[in-house]
Design a protein around this motif. Structure first.
Motif, PDB file in Angstrom:
ATOM      1  N   ASN A  15      31.922  33.889 -42.980  1.00  0.00           N
ATOM      2  CA  ASN A  15      31.376  32.581 -43.344  1.00  0.00           C
ATOM      3  C   ASN A  15      32.380  31.701 -44.069  1.00  0.00           C
ATOM      4  O   ASN A  15      32.050  30.575 -44.441  1.00  0.00           O
ATOM      5  N   ARG A  16      33.566  32.163 -44.264  1.00  0.00           N
ATOM      6  CA  ARG A  16      34.583  31.367 -44.958  1.00  0.00           C
ATOM      7  C   ARG A  16      35.004  30.165 -44.119  1.00  0.00           C
ATOM      8  O   ARG A  16      34.871  30.169 -42.901  1.00  0.00           O
ATOM      9  N   ASP A  17      35.576  29.167 -44.806  1.00  0.00           N
ATOM     10  CA  ASP A  17      36.018  27.944 -44.147  1.00  0.00           C
ATOM     11  C   ASP A  17      37.430  28.069 -43.566  1.00  0.00           C
ATOM     12  O   ASP A  17      37.981  27.116 -43.054  1.00  0.00           O
ATOM     13  N   SER A  18      38.000  29.243 -43.662  1.00  0.00           N
ATOM     14  CA  SER A  18      39.323  29.495 -43.088  1.00  0.00           C
ATOM     15  C   SER A  18      39.178  30.553 -41.989  1.00  0.00           C
ATOM     16  O   SER A  18      38.136  31.194 -41.875  1.00  0.00           O
ATOM     17  N   PHE A  19      40.236  30.708 -41.206  1.00  0.00           N
ATOM     18  CA  PHE A  19      40.189  31.709 -40.143  1.00  0.00           C
ATOM     19  C   PHE A  19      40.252  33.113 -40.735  1.00  0.00           C
ATOM     20  O   PHE A  19      41.151  33.420 -41.523  1.00  0.00           O
ATOM     21  N   SER A  20      39.303  33.945 -40.345  1.00  0.00           N
ATOM     22  CA  SER A  20      39.311  35.364 -40.701  1.00  0.00           C
ATOM     23  C   SER A  20      39.447  36.150 -39.407  1.00  0.00           C
ATOM     24  O   SER A  20      38.627  36.011 -38.493  1.00  0.00           O
ATOM     25  N   VAL A  21      40.501  36.953 -39.318  1.00  0.00           N
ATOM     26  CA  VAL A  21      40.746  37.777 -38.140  1.00  0.00           C
ATOM     27  C   VAL A  21      40.241  39.176 -38.457  1.00  0.00           C
ATOM     28  O   VAL A  21      40.624  39.778 -39.459  1.00  0.00           O
ATOM     29  N   VAL A  43      50.756  39.837 -38.734  1.00  0.00           N
ATOM     30  CA  VAL A  43      49.997  39.438 -39.922  1.00  0.00           C
ATOM     31  C   VAL A  43      50.882  38.587 -40.833  1.00  0.00           C
ATOM     32  O   VAL A  43      50.456  37.545 -41.345  1.00  0.00           O
ATOM     33  N   THR A  44      52.129  39.012 -41.007  1.00  0.00           N
ATOM     34  CA  THR A  44      53.071  38.259 -41.842  1.00  0.00           C
ATOM     35  C   THR A  44      53.330  36.870 -41.261  1.00  0.00           C
ATOM     36  O   THR A  44      53.353  35.876 -41.985  1.00  0.00           O
ATOM     37  N   GLU A  45      53.496  36.791 -39.939  1.00  0.00           N
ATOM     38  CA  GLU A  45      53.739  35.511 -39.273  1.00  0.00           C
ATOM     39  C   GLU A  45      52.543  34.571 -39.384  1.00  0.00           C
ATOM     40  O   GLU A  45      52.694  33.353 -39.350  1.00  0.00           O
ATOM     41  N   HIS A  46      51.355  35.130 -39.489  1.00  0.00           N
ATOM     42  CA  HIS A  46      50.117  34.347 -39.542  1.00  0.00           C
ATOM     43  C   HIS A  46      49.446  34.526 -40.901  1.00  0.00           C
ATOM     44  O   HIS A  46      48.251  34.808 -40.990  1.00  0.00           O
ATOM     45  N   ALA A  47      50.225  34.313 -41.936  1.00  0.00           N
ATOM     46  CA  ALA A  47      49.725  34.488 -43.306  1.00  0.00           C
ATOM     47  C   ALA A  47      48.692  33.426 -43.683  1.00  0.00           C
ATOM     48  O   ALA A  47      48.014  33.565 -44.700  1.00  0.00           O
ATOM     49  N   ASP A  48      48.547  32.386 -42.863  1.00  0.00           N
ATOM     50  CA  ASP A  48      47.535  31.369 -43.123  1.00  0.00           C
ATOM     51  C   ASP A  48      46.132  31.849 -42.768  1.00  0.00           C
ATOM     52  O   ASP A  48      45.147  31.191 -43.077  1.00  0.00           O
ATOM     53  N   LYS A  49      46.039  33.014 -42.137  1.00  0.00           N
ATOM     54  CA  LYS A  49      44.754  33.606 -41.774  1.00  0.00           C
ATOM     55  C   LYS A  49      44.483  34.811 -42.674  1.00  0.00           C
ATOM     56  O   LYS A  49      45.404  35.433 -43.186  1.00  0.00           O
TER      57      LYS A  49
END
Length: 107
Positions: A15-21, A43-49
């Motif tokens: 339910n978060r407003d950010s991407f959760s993988v 995971v390191t490359e996509h630290a915004d998730k």
């Protein structure tokens, strides 16, 4: 990658407003072990998730509700909605996973 330990935690994460993988896996899955060999760099490359893993057998009802038909599968959630689903047959190489993540809409 944090492990999801309860249904409540899963609901809070998705339910978060950010991407959760969420990586759906099982302990006996050889393809899951292969994914684990290279997922750290991604995971390191996509630290915004935010990254999590969930045992598909332990949470079988959630896996079924989200149409997880093979493992490993990578599902992306945002604001309570599943926004992307990488099925197991397309999660075999780092390039496949990167292409999938790069195709997500911008946050």
């Amino acid at each position: 990658m944090d492990r999801i330990a309860s249904v409540e935690q899963f609901k809070e994460i998705t339910n978060r407003d950010s991407f959760s993988v969420v990586k759906y896996y099982t302990t006996w899955c050889p393809d899951c072990k292969n994914l684990d060999r290279f997922i750290g760099d991604i995971v390191t490359e996509h630290a915004d998730k935010q990254w999590f893993e969930m045992d598909a057998e332990q949470f079988q009802e959630i896996a079924e509700e989200n149409e997880v038909r093979g493992i490993p599968s990578l599902l992306v959630y945002r604001n309570g909605q599943k926004v992307a689903h990488l099925h197991s047959k397309f999660a075999k190489t780092p390039d496949q996973v990167r292409e999938y993540l790069n195709a997500l809409p911008q946050a």
